[in-house]
Scaffold this motif. Sequence first.
Motif, PDB file in Angstrom:
ATOM      1  N   VAL A 167       0.457  -0.629   0.475  1.00 18.38           N
ATOM      2  CA  VAL A 167       0.057   0.195   0.190  1.00 18.38           C
ATOM      3  C   VAL A 167       1.035   1.109  -0.081  1.00 18.38           C
ATOM      4  CG1 VAL A 167      -1.836  -1.208   1.032  1.00 18.38           C
ATOM      5  CG2 VAL A 167      -0.165  -0.362   2.321  1.00 18.38           C
ATOM      6  N   ARG A 168       1.999   0.792  -0.500  1.00 15.84           N
ATOM      7  CA  ARG A 168       3.000   2.230  -0.138  1.00 15.84           C
ATOM      8  C   ARG A 168       2.656   2.867  -0.956  1.00 15.84           C
ATOM      9  NH1 ARG A 168       6.364   2.246   3.979  1.00 15.84           N
ATOM     10  NH2 ARG A 168       7.219   0.113   4.655  1.00 15.84           N
ATOM     11  N   THR A 169       2.296   4.542  -1.675  1.00 15.69           N
ATOM     12  CA  THR A 169       2.311   5.413  -2.025  1.00 15.69           C
ATOM     13  C   THR A 169       3.074   6.461  -2.206  1.00 15.69           C
ATOM     14  OG1 THR A 169       0.704   6.957  -0.976  1.00 15.69           O
ATOM     15  CG2 THR A 169       0.076   4.769  -1.489  1.00 15.69           C
ATOM     16  N   PRO A 170       3.037   6.947  -3.216  1.00 17.20           N
ATOM     17  CA  PRO A 170       3.692   8.851  -3.085  1.00 17.20           C
ATOM     18  C   PRO A 170       3.136   9.859  -1.993  1.00 17.20           C
ATOM     19  CG  PRO A 170       3.521   8.265  -5.738  1.00 17.20           C
ATOM     20  CD  PRO A 170       2.521   7.251  -4.466  1.00 17.20           C
ATOM     21  N   ALA A 171       2.338   9.417  -1.580  1.00 14.77           N
ATOM     22  CA  ALA A 171       1.532  10.310  -0.568  1.00 14.77           C
ATOM     23  C   ALA A 171       2.331  10.424   0.147  1.00 14.77           C
ATOM     24  CB  ALA A 171       0.407   9.774  -0.697  1.00 14.77           C
ATOM     25  N   GLY A 172       3.257  10.000   0.961  1.00 15.14           N
ATOM     26  CA  GLY A 172       4.188   9.983   1.714  1.00 15.14           C
ATOM     27  C   GLY A 172       4.007   9.040   3.206  1.00 15.14           C
ATOM     28  N   LYS A 173       4.484   9.277   4.386  1.00 15.52           N
ATOM     29  CA  LYS A 173       4.242   8.381   5.359  1.00 15.52           C
ATOM     30  C   LYS A 173       4.042   7.841   5.103  1.00 15.52           C
ATOM     31  CE  LYS A 173       8.958  11.371   6.605  1.00 15.52           C
ATOM     32  NZ  LYS A 173       9.381  11.731   8.188  1.00 15.52           N
ATOM     33  N   LEU A 174       3.929   6.476   5.857  1.00 15.75           N
ATOM     34  CA  LEU A 174       2.946   5.879   6.204  1.00 15.75           C
ATOM     35  C   LEU A 174       2.022   6.171   7.528  1.00 15.75           C
ATOM     36  CD1 LEU A 174       2.970   2.039   5.077  1.00 15.75           C
ATOM     37  CD2 LEU A 174       1.321   4.058   3.687  1.00 15.75           C
ATOM     38  N   ARG A 175       1.445   6.188   8.093  1.00 15.09           N
ATOM     39  CA  ARG A 175       0.525   6.458   9.023  1.00 15.09           C
ATOM     40  C   ARG A 175      -0.597   5.380   9.630  1.00 15.09           C
ATOM     41  NH1 ARG A 175       0.954  12.050  12.566  1.00 15.09           N
ATOM     42  NH2 ARG A 175      -1.069  11.215  13.730  1.00 15.09           N
ATOM     43  N   LEU A 176      -0.688   5.290  10.899  1.00 22.10           N
ATOM     44  CA  LEU A 176      -1.186   4.062  11.492  1.00 22.10           C
ATOM     45  C   LEU A 176      -2.428   4.484  12.246  1.00 22.10           C
ATOM     46  CD1 LEU A 176       0.919   1.937  10.387  1.00 22.10           C
ATOM     47  CD2 LEU A 176       0.023   0.485  11.887  1.00 22.10           C
ATOM     48  N   PHE A 177      -3.879   4.185  11.888  1.00 22.74           N
ATOM     49  CA  PHE A 177      -5.220   3.984  12.793  1.00 22.74           C
ATOM     50  C   PHE A 177      -5.556   5.315  12.472  1.00 22.74           C
ATOM     51  CE2 PHE A 177      -5.691  -0.026  14.361  1.00 22.74           C
ATOM     52  CZ  PHE A 177      -4.778  -0.514  13.609  1.00 22.74           C
ATOM     53  N   ASP A 178      -4.667   6.862  12.721  1.00 27.35           N
ATOM     54  CA  ASP A 178      -5.789   7.689  12.879  1.00 27.35           C
ATOM     55  C   ASP A 178      -5.978   8.616  11.974  1.00 27.35           C
ATOM     56  OD1 ASP A 178      -3.283   9.155  12.514  1.00 27.35           O
ATOM     57  OD2 ASP A 178      -3.317  10.178  13.688  1.00 27.35           O
TER      58      ASP A 178
END
Length: 290
Positions: free
Chosen positions: A88-99
């Motif tokens: 699910v990695r995208t160019p949208a930025g760093k992955l962030r979980l749950f919030d």
Amino acid sequence: MRIAPLAEDALAEAIRLLASSLPHDRIEVVAAEKLFGSNGARAGHTLGAWEGDQLVGVIATAGRWVKLLAVAPDARRRGVASALLDEVRTPAGKLRLFDHPGNYLSPGVDVRYAAARAFLEQRGFRALAQVENIRAPGLDGANPLVSDERARAAADRARSGGYQVRRAAAADRERLLRFVEAAFAPVWAHEVARSLDGPRSAVHVAFHDEEPVAFAAADGNNRGLGWFGPAGTLPAHRGKGLGEALLLPCLLDVRGLPDAGVIAWIGPKPFYAKACGAVDDRRFAAWEEP
């Protein structure tokens, strides 16, 4: 292992996996919303991981947010979660979980999920500041601060100050959503719309000179659990008792629901302690890639 989009007809299987993986969440009530519900303006993806015919992992995203990530307990330490995150990695930025704003299971990962914390640390994620939910207890009638009588008295006090407090009507919908979006946040308008469309229509509004100046909503996000929020009052109208006058009817609306009275992401705690006897509840930490 095969990773592919998770179809809605696999919901029952996904719920069984999620319930075994997330025992501190009432995921069976809100799984469809988390996996397949609207994310507002952000595009979302929901994927499953299969070993043979067995679903062993699930991930749901919205933009760079991972709203939901779970692996069956008997399939852990086999690279399932890592493969789902890589997918699910995208160019949208760093992955962030749950919030994720607007459609979130919780304001972060429950701090009691020790295995999840260890996994994220190993993957290089960092924990952000902890967030605490609070809860108005005893909504089954045991809380004397949350009653029809107190709600009426609070509405009467607001009325004596020149305000009208009432449940949002269908005719209020468009101007109310415009007000919330302009004065507070577009994502709040998204949540308020979900509350309006829910079976309880748990949205209450304060009007001054026939214009909305404050609102409160419940059972929008995590519909069916009974969580309170969002809520807001224009600065010029704060300190007039509107917060309590709007909070109490919302809490009364969600009586009987399995997590009734949870107050997420909303402060200040002293106000809620005084208005409805709120007490500490669960603690979470959002996680983000460095």
